[in-house]
Design an enzyme around this catalytic site. Structure first.
Site: not given
Length: 1291
Positions: A874, A892-894
């Site tokens: 995060e 990607s998530h970030v």
């Protein structure tokens, strides 16, 4: 003309092995392709060659034939696993093999025998006599088609070989030689022969070797029928005691006898089974050890077996006979109980003789009851603690002289050589602390050089023995031997003492510094003397300039203080008569060779001279199967070293290592000389390439391509065969891909530059993995022993780092870093990759890992430079920009969170990767100061903060996260529902969108079969009577969590995994999945796997990232409900993610896609490397444009299975991007496979690439049209078909 022969085998579990043997166009080689189909895990081909008239297995070799076998792992290729072998020896008549399942340690044979594939050379090659002039004319045409470039000798040969292939292909089609002659009227203006001449003005940048044969693991010895040897005595012993109880075993072979010792753990105590195949009365004479394995103590009376008695400080026990129909042997069963013993020693009396282990006692080191307590340090890393403790205790003795040190090292190495890698690592660490002068070399002890040389000889002879007998330790043995000299018996050491007197007498220098040095040499010669001699030579050659003397000493780490610290100190400066110059140069040069022969194992000239010396055995070439070419190369290398010709030297050093390598893998004689020579060649290569770096033109790709080729080959040759197969494949595929890149080079070609950068990025990731491997392997021992020996903290901290810097990977990494800016310039990439585009103003903070600060709240606008970002983190509250050198996927998530931050922070976070270390270092120097970031089309423009950034500051200060309320959901009364029953009240948007798509997409877009555990199922199961205790515990933990104790998140997850399932849930799940025809095994094992996967999905609600994200967006975490989407796993060739609105540029007319091989977890999870990405204009879907090539090393593959996907009620809500916060779990664990891009159709086949990418983009466009807004889509490609597994609005 070439033909093929095919053969097929039906194997277990539905597997099928298809083998195709093809004659290659060159007429002198055969390729055997093994395709393993319907396979769910990686197998290994255990194989050997069969020669005519000989049934033994042989390892293929260009120069000689050695009995043995090779192990080659199958590599994932599409839906099959593949091994390709190329044979060049026409004597090979067949390949015999068995298959090894490495993960389950089992062997697969054909009816209890070996599989066999015949190699019919005559049938495979139908030779056509092609006139030489016809070949030359065709080669001329090929050269002409390429634009008539100035070709090197190697390129001429390539043209000639290609001409032969073209002509053979046309003859195979039925075209006659007369027709070919008639159509070949081009005059031969440029002679092209089968033996091209050397061209000195154009260095070839293309090299290509079969590096796979350098990287293959050698297998165990084989017997006549090719099966793996197994000790009958060991097997009989294991059968007697129960194999499942055996925790260690050791065997000794003396004369024709075998002795086996098995250690068992029985009820927490230690029992030993000692067995031998000796006949007649036999007695074990033995003692035990408690503090170190070298002790001999009388065993306590309560551990004595039957038929035992005490005699003269030992116990003697008679063996008991054991007979079967086929075999007879004798045994003793010793119950050592919980005595805390670390080892036993013994000898054996039989037949009137005492038997020992080559003059020493038999020693067996014992594992402790917990198998690890003697190998654990304070950090829990595996080390050999007793060894390091004893080294520390004996250091006082070792510092008396190098003779003492090497004698102790030999004793300790012999005792710990069977203790796994930890023993050799401990010795290596100790030797390195010595070599780097952290330890005292001599203290108040006078020792002759001959005695030091002989002690060193004994130590290196033992290391040679370990190298030969324990291949898994070769890497550590090489590291150790590179630190010491070779030593020698007889007059080798004595010459050091004698020749210094000759130098003094001949050159009239019997006083001053030379007499001080003479006294030091007589007292205790060491590796420092090599440096002193080199310093004296440079002093004389420079016409007696004293600064040349001191500069040489300083460069090599010798100071005035060091010289004065010897027992026989050197405090004077050298002074010689000017007329003695020539004599001094001659005598000191010869003396330097004598010193190096003893003290410098890695000295090249000394290693070559020793290796080529007839007195050492001139038959070394014939016996080891070495090519006479090696001798010519070694003499050439010596000349090039003297001439300081770095350009030619780097190639010839590697060529010499290539010629040496076959013998080094399986030496038959003089292994130590072979090893020291290879270490010296490698050391010289590193030194030479470091010098070459200064003059390299990194803006001239052909030059750099060639140098990287050579450096990669050197790395392969240094990768010994005990390395893990996965690392061998990493290196192998990178080298093969680099060869492909080399051949595809076109000046100023953007696509070539992008592909090249991807290969080099992948290499950097491989090198980073190896660094971590070394830190895990070596640093714990270095830290533990360093602290015991009171080494300074810096010396301990940089220990492994210095080992890595001295290795072959360091110079490759340096080359890649220097070449990167030029590649990025060709590819128009700049030094920044902008992942989330936004202007920012903030104060600079540097951190090692983003994940460490992800929960921190910064009180003022902050720009973070994070050395490591995985993609799963995060972005911390208060952060306006994240800059990193890590290669992060755009999807990607970030990355997504950074771009979507505008939804809940009213501003977008800047996120970018920097590929220029100089730019990053300059930024880090501004830590604590305010900087401004402005996004441009070329990347980022960064400056010191100023008044023009007031607006950016105002936006940050005024931005307050606004809450998004998520409604709780009620249980619908059914544990499992089908896709037809999906509603927005029962399931989340992930499941509901699947139903929507299934009803509307065209038939060419496939949707996998689905079911779901609806909202409220978790809460209902938790309230079941069987889970009352779990519910109570979770409630208590949540109270602590609500008070801010985030450590309780992990405890809640662990509690959820303890939940029990109601029988109704199990029955509904099995019934529903069968009715939907999903690949589900309804047995007990299948249910257990499913239930664990479901609980893991539920537990992911309480992962730290998801919980913190909810708090940031003011979501009520208690209101989050978790449905579970159950889908068939599509075992596809590729997985992709589409954003129908380009997330990088924000261009709504472009579709952005990333694609990987295998399952999509490597794309959306924290797997290192970049995916292949492309953009497609919605107005021209047939023209996709590749913008990056893949650098991910791993692909994930699964057998037919089902996946349980998180589907919460807070995903895809306005103002909150909850997707990706929770886990999805495959029921059957996916297998990691190293990806081979060198033959990947997505890269190699442009037409295939365009067709597939266009179809993916069209699917994205269709789905965006159905929803009427930009979409974030995940999908799979299988057999050319497009499957969509989920779609959601793109935030």
């Amino acid at each position: 003309m070439a033909t093929s022969k095919a053969q097929q085998f039906q194997l277990i579990e539905g597997m099928e092995l298809q083998i195709t043997v093809t004659g290659l166009p060159n007429g002198s080689s055969v390729r055997a392709e093994f395709h393993l189909k319907n396979c769910t895990r990686t197998w290994i081909l255990h194989w050997g060659c069969i020669y005519q008239g000989n049934n033994n297995w042989f390892v293929p070799s260009e120069h000689s034939s050695k009995q043995g076998a090779l192990q080659t792992p199958f590599v994932k290729s599409g839906n099959a696993y593949v091994v390709i072998l190329e044979l060049r020896d026409p004597r090979v008549r067949a390949i015999e093999f068995v298959l090894k399942d490495g993960s389950h340690n089992r062997w697969l044979k054909q009816h209890n025998g070996n599989f066999r594939v015949e190699i019919p050379w005559n049938d495979l090659h139908v030779h056509h006599q092609i006139p030489k002039n016809l070949i030359e004319r065709r080669a001329h045409k090929i050269w002409d088609r390429k634009g008539r470039p100035q070709s090197s000798a190697r390129e001429q040969q390539i043209d000639y070989d290609n001409a032969v292939r073209e002509l053979q292909t046309e003859l195979a089609r039925g075209i006659s030689l007369d027709d070919l002659q008639a159509n070949s009227t081009v005059p031969v203006e440029k002679e092209v022969t089968s033996e091209p001449h050397q061209t000195m003005n154009n260095q070839s940048y293309r090299r290509k070797h079969d590096v796979q044969k350098w990287l293959q693991k050698y297998a165990e010895p084989i017997n006549r029928n090719g099966s793996v040897k197994s000790s009958t005595l060991v097997e009989l012993s294991k059968r007697s005691v129960g194999q499942e109880n055996v925790i260690s075993q050791k065997s000794f072979h003396v004369r024709n006898y075998e002795i086996t010792v098995l250690q068992r753990n029985v009820k927490g105590g230690c029992r030993l089974w000692v067995a031998t195949n000796m006949a007649g009365p036999t007695v074990l004479h033995w003692g035990v050890a408690k503090s170190s394995a070298g002790e001999w103590l009388i065993p306590p009376p309560d551990v004595l077996p039957e038929k035992s008695k005490f005699v003269h400080g030992a116990c003697q026990t008679h063996f008991t006979d054991m007979s079967s129909r086929e075999h007879n042997y004798q045994f003793i069963d010793i119950n050592l109980k919980r005595g805390g013993f670390v080892g036993i020693q013994f000898v054996i009396w039989s037949g009137g003789y005492w038997l020992n282990n080559n003059g020493a006692n038999f020693i067996v080191n014992l594992k402790s009851a917990d198998s690890t307590s003697d190998k654990l340090d304070v950090d829990g890393k595996y080390i050999l603690k007793w060894l390091l403790d004893e080294i520390s205790e004996r250091e006082i003795e070792a510092e008396r002289s190098l003779m003492h040190r090497f004698n102790i090292a030999t004793e300790l190495t012999d005792r710990c050589k069977d203790e796994g890698e930890g023993g050799c690592i401990g010795i290596m660490v100790w030797m390195r602390f010595m070599a780097t002068r952290h330890l005292t070399w001599n203290k108040n002890y006078n020792v002759k050089p001959r005695e030091i040389s002989e002690a060193l000889e004994r130590f290196t002879n033992l290391m040679e023995k370990i190298y030969l007998q324990q291949p898994n330790k070769r890497e550590i043995v090489r590291l150790t031997m590179a630190l010491v000299g070779r030593g020698g018996q007889g007059d080798v050491g004595q010459r050091i003492r004698d020749e210094i007197l000759v130098i003094q007498r001949n050159n009239h220098c019997k006083s001053g510094m030379m007499e001080e040095w003479h006294q030091k040499l007589h007292n205790n010669s060491s590796a420092d003397d090599v440096i002193i001699c080199e310093a004296l030579l440079n002093y004389v050659r420079s016409d007696f300039r004293i600064d040349a003397y001191w500069q040489t000493l300083k460069t090599n780490g010798l100071t005035k203080e060091r010289l004065a610290s010897y027992d026989r100190p050197i405090v004077s400066e050298p002074r010689f008569r000017s007329d003695a110059k020539e004599g001094l140069i001659r005598d000191l040069t010869m003396y330097l060779k004598t010193l190096k022969a003893v003290h410098s194992g890695a000295d090249l000239e000394s290693a070559i001279d020793t290796f080529l010396s007839p007195s050492k055995g001139h038959h070394v070439f014939a016996v080891n199967g070495l090519s006479p070419k090696l001798q010519d190369l070694l003499n050439l290398v010596k000349r090039l070293v003297r001439e300081e010709n770095t350009e030619s030297l780097i190639e010839k050093l590697v060529d010499a290592r290539i010629q040496l390598h076959p013998a080094l893998r399986a030496p038959r004689t003089r292994a130590k000389d072979l090893l020291f020579l290879d270490i010296a060649l490698e050391s010289c290569f590193k030194t030479t390439i470091e010098k070459r770096l200064i003059s390299l033109n990194f803006n001239n790709p052909p030059e750099i391509i060639f140098v990287i080729c050579v450096v990669l080959e050197n790395l392969c040759l240094s990768t010994v065969n005990n390395e893990e197969i996965i690392f061998l494949n990493f290196i192998l595929f990178c080298v093969q891909d680099w060869y492909r890149i080399s051949e595809a080079y076109k000046p100023h070609d953007v696509q070539w530059a992008l592909q090249t950068k991807a290969v080099l990025d992948r290499l950097q990731l491989v090198l980073a993995d190896r660094c971590q491997h070394y830190f895990t392997l070596i640093q714990p021992s270095a830290r533990y022993l360093g602290q015991l020996l009171r080494i300074d903290k810096h010396g301990i901290d940089v220990f492994t780092e210095e080992v890595i810097r001295a290795g072959p990977g360091a110079v490759l990494s340096s080359l890649i870093n220097r070449f990167d800016p030029s590649l990025r310039k060709i590819a128009n990439l700049g030094c920044w990759q902008v992942i989330s585009s936004a202007d920012a103003y903030g104060f600079l903070v540097c951190v090692n890992e983003l994940i460490v600060v992800q929960n921190k709240v910064y009180s003022k606008p902050t720009v973070i430079i994070a050395s490591k970002v995985t993609g799963e983190e995060e972005v911390p509250a208060g952060v306006v920009a994240v800059l990193t050198p890590s290669m992060i996927d755009v999807l990607s998530h970030v990355s997504i969170r950074a771009r979507n931050s505008k939804a809940f922070l009213l501003m977008q976070i800047c996120f970018a990767t920097c590929f220029d270390q100089n730019v990053l270092s300059n930024l880090k120097s501004k830590e604590g100061r305010a900087i401004s970031i402005h996004t441009k089309s070329t990347g980022l423009v960064i400056s010191d903060g100023n008044n023009s950034d007031v607006y950016v500051r105002h936006v940050y200060i005024s931005s307050v996260p606004r809450g998004v309320i998520s409604k709780g959901k009620k249980f619908c009364g059914h544990y499992v529902i089908s896709a037809k029953e999906f509603t927005d009240e029962r399931v989340g948007s992930k499941s509901y969108n699947i139903k929507f798509l299934r009803e509307r997409v065209p038939s060419w877009i496939k949707i996998p079969t689905s079911a779901a555990l609806p909202f409220g199922t978790f809460e209902n199961v938790l309230s079941d009577d069987s889970n009352k205790e779990v519910a109570r515990r979770i409630s208590t933990l949540k109270d602590s969590l609500n008070r801010g104790d985030l450590t309780k998140l992990k405890a809640i997850q662990e509690a959820i995994l303890q939940m029990c399932a109601p029988m109704a849930l199990r029955n509904e799940l099995m019934t529903k999945l069968r009715s939907e025809r999903m690949p589900y095994h309804g047995d007990e094992s299948g249910w257990n796997q499913s239930w664990v996967a479901i609980k893991k999905v539920w537990a992911s609600k309480w992962n730290e990232r998801a919980y913190v994200s909810c708090k940031k967006t003011k979501l009520d975490h208690d209101e989050v409900c978790m449905a579970v989407l159950i889908q068939e796993v599509i075992c596809g060739d590729y997985a992709f993610v589409i954003h129908t609105n380009n997330p990088v540029s924000g261009d709504s007319s472009e579709i952005y896609t990333e694609i990987v091989k295998g399952l999509g977890e490597t794309l959306v999870g924290a797997y290192p490397g970049r995916a292949m990405s492309f953009i497609t204009k919605k107005t021209n879907l047939k023209s996709p444009m590749v913008i990056s090539y893949p650098s991910k090393r791993i692909g994930l593959y699964s057998k037919p299975s089902i996946i349980f996907r998180s589907d919460s009620n807070n995903e895809d809500l306005e103002g909150n991007a909850g997707a990706g916060l929770y886990d999805s779990v495959i029921m059957d664990e996916a297998e990691e496979v190293v990806v081979d891009y060198s033959r990947e159709p997505l890269i190699m086949d442009k037409s295939y690439q365009v067709r597939l990418f266009s179809a993916i983009a069209e699917a994205g466009n269709v789905i965006e049209t159905l929803y009427g807004c930009p979409q974030d889509i995940e999908g799979v490609v299988k057999g050319g078909h497009i499957y969509i597994v989920q779609a959601r609005p793109q935030v």
